[in-house]
Design a protein around this motif. Sequence first.
Motif, PDB file in Angstrom:
ATOM      1  N   LYS A 190       7.577  12.552 -11.980  1.00  0.00           N
ATOM      2  CA  LYS A 190       6.480  13.492 -12.215  1.00  0.00           C
ATOM      3  C   LYS A 190       6.986  14.932 -12.142  1.00  0.00           C
ATOM      4  O   LYS A 190       7.845  15.266 -11.326  1.00  0.00           O
ATOM      5  N   GLY A 209       2.805   6.210 -13.482  1.00  0.00           N
ATOM      6  CA  GLY A 209       2.672   5.184 -12.451  1.00  0.00           C
ATOM      7  C   GLY A 209       3.422   3.896 -12.700  1.00  0.00           C
ATOM      8  O   GLY A 209       3.289   2.944 -11.932  1.00  0.00           O
ATOM      9  N   ARG A 210       4.263   3.848 -13.745  1.00  0.00           N
ATOM     10  CA  ARG A 210       4.952   2.584 -14.046  1.00  0.00           C
ATOM     11  C   ARG A 210       6.278   2.853 -14.765  1.00  0.00           C
ATOM     12  O   ARG A 210       6.545   3.976 -15.223  1.00  0.00           O
ATOM     13  N   GLU A 241       5.674   9.340 -13.190  1.00  0.00           N
ATOM     14  CA  GLU A 241       4.835   9.749 -14.310  1.00  0.00           C
ATOM     15  C   GLU A 241       4.235   8.514 -14.969  1.00  0.00           C
ATOM     16  O   GLU A 241       4.956   7.612 -15.370  1.00  0.00           O
ATOM     17  N   CYS A 296      11.418  11.207  -3.881  1.00  0.00           N
ATOM     18  CA  CYS A 296      11.021  10.591  -5.152  1.00  0.00           C
ATOM     19  C   CYS A 296      12.224  10.425  -6.076  1.00  0.00           C
ATOM     20  O   CYS A 296      12.436   9.364  -6.668  1.00  0.00           O
ATOM     21  N   ARG A 299       0.824  -1.200   0.000  1.00  0.00           N
ATOM     22  CA  ARG A 299       0.000   0.000   0.000  1.00  0.00           C
ATOM     23  C   ARG A 299       0.863   1.257   0.000  1.00  0.00           C
ATOM     24  O   ARG A 299       0.624   2.194  -0.776  1.00  0.00           O
ATOM     25  N   ALA A 309       4.312   5.513  -5.567  1.00  0.00           N
ATOM     26  CA  ALA A 309       4.309   5.475  -7.030  1.00  0.00           C
ATOM     27  C   ALA A 309       3.356   6.518  -7.600  1.00  0.00           C
ATOM     28  O   ALA A 309       3.663   7.191  -8.590  1.00  0.00           O
ATOM     29  N   SER A 310       2.199   6.676  -6.964  1.00  0.00           N
ATOM     30  CA  SER A 310       1.226   7.665  -7.445  1.00  0.00           C
ATOM     31  C   SER A 310       1.737   9.091  -7.247  1.00  0.00           C
ATOM     32  O   SER A 310       1.387   9.997  -8.004  1.00  0.00           O
ATOM     33  N   ILE A 311       2.595   9.277  -6.262  1.00  0.00           N
ATOM     34  CA  ILE A 311       3.159  10.598  -5.990  1.00  0.00           C
ATOM     35  C   ILE A 311       4.344  10.895  -6.912  1.00  0.00           C
ATOM     36  O   ILE A 311       4.486  12.028  -7.403  1.00  0.00           O
ATOM     37  N   ALA A 370       2.601   1.680  -3.418  1.00  0.00           N
ATOM     38  CA  ALA A 370       1.645   2.173  -4.409  1.00  0.00           C
ATOM     39  C   ALA A 370       1.370   3.661  -4.208  1.00  0.00           C
ATOM     40  O   ALA A 370       1.244   4.428  -5.176  1.00  0.00           O
ATOM     41  N   GLU A 371       1.289   4.060  -2.960  1.00  0.00           N
ATOM     42  CA  GLU A 371       1.074   5.468  -2.644  1.00  0.00           C
ATOM     43  C   GLU A 371       2.238   6.318  -3.153  1.00  0.00           C
ATOM     44  O   GLU A 371       2.032   7.384  -3.769  1.00  0.00           O
TER      45      GLU A 371
END
Length: 425
Positions: free
Chosen positions: A381, A351-352, A349, A392, A338, A344-346, A341-342
């Motif tokens: 991002k 998400g992958r 760009e 990041c 979890r 990665a969303s932050i 994933a959090e």
Amino acid sequence: MAVRQGRQWRSVCKGLVLGTLLTSCMILLYCLSTPQTHFSLPEVPVPYSCAHRPSQLRSKQTANLSQQASGQTCTPKVDIMFMKTHKTASSTFLNILFRFGEKHQLKFAFPDSRNDFFYPSVFQRSQVKDYRPGMCFNIICNHLRFNAPEVTKLLPMDTSYITILRDPAELFESSFHYFGKLVPFTWKIPGDEKLTEFLREPHHYFDPEGFNSFYLKNLLFFDFGLDNTLKLDDPRVEHGIRFITDRFQLVMLVEHFEESLILLKDALCWEMDDVLFFKLNARKGSTVSKLTPELRAKALEWNAIDWKLYQHLNQTFWKKVDAYGWQRMAEDVAELRRRNAEMASICIEGGRAVEAGSIQETAMQPWQPIGEKSIMGYNLKKNVDKAHRKLCRKMLMPELQYLTELGVNLWITKLWGHVRDIINW
């Protein structure tokens, strides 16, 4: 006339390129082949621990159920020897160690001029950058060929020894893809399906004395400083497995990387924040050879020592999971996923991971095998908030760029990189 001049210029340019390539190769080969001079170093004892003063490392309530009852706390362990094996997601774990080391201002034992300790030669303390007998180092984690006596003279007595293994069939496939072009005996394997052809009759092609041949037989055993060409029934194989089992407190498994990190967090008294990760150096799916059951069996037979080692340490791994608690493990792995994933969303760009040609920043380009760009990377991002921007970038940063940022001089590695670029051109 203009056509002839154009041809002459092209000929001159090709000559310059080839001359540069040849000169670079000669310099590189000289650097790689020159034996390291090992001076007789005075024996100055290393302190029992190289951890900071207790006040600088925040203690936390232990998660160990038996210790919780007595209200015991633990202090994060910072003296770490990570045995970085090949093609085992070790670059991903290195990123975790780099971030942990920066967070706690720890001292790394780094190589000088390249990103490994003159692998495949066995490790010597003199290979450590700016080494002096009796110095305190917290972490060593770059590629090396394990040499226990030298490592123990470098690190404090309270050092935690960690390593990671991978299913030997999958490791062999990955190693064949990544290193195959650097192993001359593979050049004579006919056809496009070189891996299949090699496994059909490996003894016909394999040369145990050949340059870089260790990459393609029992590579794990070799990395641990042992003889990778022994017969399976040789007593030294069993002795080597016992040696590895006794030396390393935690042997992680690639196939169960998240469970491995939870065990590591518990053993070293770390926080969940310390083991967050993005998968680095992943290959794009089209370059991965799917092993048929027959090929897998042949790969395991060819790497029989590694398979025996893996099976043994796989059993010890699950005993540790059992002791940790299956329900507790499932909950912690779910929490780790979890949190990843959090992040990665932050941070990421799209998400992958993306293919090398789609990576926008040169600084985020991972190291590639010769002749192709099969290793994927990430785009950071553009609108990452200030609170997460630095983390990041660190989490997404490829190994060589992170080493440079930590102050490691990689001129030999970078020279080899330029040679590879010319070859790929």
